[in-house]
Design an enzyme around this catalytic site. Structure first.
Site, PDB file in Angstrom:
ATOM      1  N   LEU A   1      76.645  32.582 -43.664  1.00  0.00           N
ATOM      2  CA  LEU A   1      75.306  32.085 -43.796  1.00  0.00           C
ATOM      3  C   LEU A   1      74.500  33.067 -43.288  1.00  0.00           C
ATOM      4  CD1 LEU A   1      75.548  28.472 -43.075  1.00  0.00           C
ATOM      5  CD2 LEU A   1      75.536  29.613 -45.477  1.00  0.00           C
ATOM      6  N   ASP A   2      73.883  33.114 -44.087  1.00  0.00           N
ATOM      7  CA  ASP A   2      73.273  34.390 -43.636  1.00  0.00           C
ATOM      8  C   ASP A   2      72.134  33.584 -42.140  1.00  0.00           C
ATOM      9  OD1 ASP A   2      69.691  32.893 -43.477  1.00  0.00           O
ATOM     10  OD2 ASP A   2      70.000  34.048 -45.500  1.00  0.00           O
ATOM     11  N   ILE A   3      71.446  34.751 -40.657  1.00  0.00           N
ATOM     12  CA  ILE A   3      70.871  34.066 -39.641  1.00  0.00           C
ATOM     13  C   ILE A   3      69.874  32.630 -39.965  1.00  0.00           C
ATOM     14  CG2 ILE A   3      68.922  35.337 -39.865  1.00  0.00           C
ATOM     15  CD1 ILE A   3      69.596  35.777 -36.656  1.00  0.00           C
ATOM     16  N   ASN A   4      68.525  33.231 -41.086  1.00  0.00           N
ATOM     17  CA  ASN A   4      68.080  31.902 -41.168  1.00  0.00           C
ATOM     18  C   ASN A   4      68.609  30.790 -42.035  1.00  0.00           C
ATOM     19  OD1 ASN A   4      66.125  33.058 -39.688  1.00  0.00           O
ATOM     20  ND2 ASN A   4      65.866  34.564 -41.554  1.00  0.00           N
ATOM     21  N   THR A   5      69.532  30.560 -41.957  1.00  0.00           N
ATOM     22  CA  THR A   5      70.352  29.460 -42.955  1.00  0.00           C
ATOM     23  C   THR A   5      71.578  28.734 -41.976  1.00  0.00           C
ATOM     24  OG1 THR A   5      70.402  30.682 -45.709  1.00  0.00           O
ATOM     25  CG2 THR A   5      72.086  28.744 -45.006  1.00  0.00           C
TER      26      THR A   5
END
Length: 290
Positions: free
Chosen positions: A106-110
């Site tokens: 998951l990306d850092i903002n998810t």
């Protein structure tokens, strides 16, 4: 008992069996000091190295463990980060002789559901594009106007810079205007694919949370930044989903159980400290169901 070398390597989480076969053919693997050949077998007492690094043989009979982790925004999906940012591995329980393997990223903002397992073959099966029946479900908050034509286009398929992408399902969930929540399902896990699909329709994703991976939903009882181990029933369901043989899950010995309980307690303390350091914000409650 001996097993094929590519199967042993896949069980460690290095990649799929087919990928391990390519590594062997490329001469990247040695067995007892000699360059390995495709088709060779190995036993627990053998010494296996990949690119000069020794690999621990976990064995096909090793118990299977799976964690469901509720990832917060701001954590990266790497074991260590050169920029010093917190990683998803920081809060996981420590294991002896094993390691946690992240099932996808998951990306850092998810935020939301991230699975971890000690079984490399299970992880690879769950992530591999050739596995066609493992979808992911996300709760998405959209800033912008959404109409039926837009949803139809995203379900039919949109050409992105790395190929065609589409949602298998899009369902309105709650809210209106510039604060609408949708649940979307997608079969692949390409980099920022959910965000890019929405952005192709000239709307912005202001919040993104994964609520399901395959047959596993984000448990409601698991707070942000905390984890829970899946029981035998849920672990077997994951194995069945990707057509792998079932395995018994690891059982806690009394000392290990106490250690996990202490770690869980420290998670609660960190959670409270983090909440006190920030001003309270009013947030929408997102149900983890579909």
């Amino acid at each position: 008992m001996s097993e094929k070398l590519q199967k042993i390597l896949a069980q460690t989480g290095l990649g799929s069996r087919r990928e391990m076969e390519r590594w062997i053919e490329q001469g990247r693997v040695t067995l007892n000091g000699e360059v390995a050949k495709l088709g060779e077998r190995a036993e627990p007492r053998d010494k296996i190295q990949v690119d000069g690094k020794e690999i621990e043989i976990v064995g096909d009979k090793a118990p299977r463990r799976v964690l469901a982790y509720n990832k917060p925004e701001g954590e990266v999906c790497t074991r260590s980060d050169p920029e010093g940012r917190p990683t998803v591995f920081d809060r996981l329980p420590k294991l002896k002789g094993e390691r946690w393997i992240a099932v996808g990223r998951l990306d850092i903002n998810t935020s939301g559901l991230l699975l971890f397992t000690t079984d490399g073959e299970l992880a690879n099966k769950l992530m591999h594009p050739s596995t066609k029946n493992v979808d992911r479900e996300y709760a998405v908050r959209i800033a912008g106007q959404v109409d039926d034509d837009m949803i139809a286009r995203m379900k039919e398929g949109v050409l992105l810079e790395d190929g065609m992408a589409k949602f298998t399902d899009v369902q309105y969930f709650d809210g209106d205007g510039f604060n609408q929540w949708y649940h979307v399902c997608i079969m692949e896990g390409r980099n920022r694919e959910v965000r890019r699909l929405w952005e192709s329709q000239e709307v912005k994703v202001s919040r993104l949370k994964r609520v399901r991976y395959g047959c596993v939903f984000l448990p409601k009882k698991v707070a942000v930044g905390k984890w829970v181990e899946l029981d035998q029933k849920d672990t077997d369901a994951l194995s069945d989903l990707v057509e792998l043989p079932r395995k018994k899950i690891a059982k806690f010995d009394p000392q290990e159980k106490k250690q996990y309980q202490r770690q869980a307690s420290r998670q609660k303390v960190r959670q409270k400290e983090g909440a006190q350091s920030k001003k309270p914000k009013r947030k929408m409650r997102i149900d983890s169901g579909s």
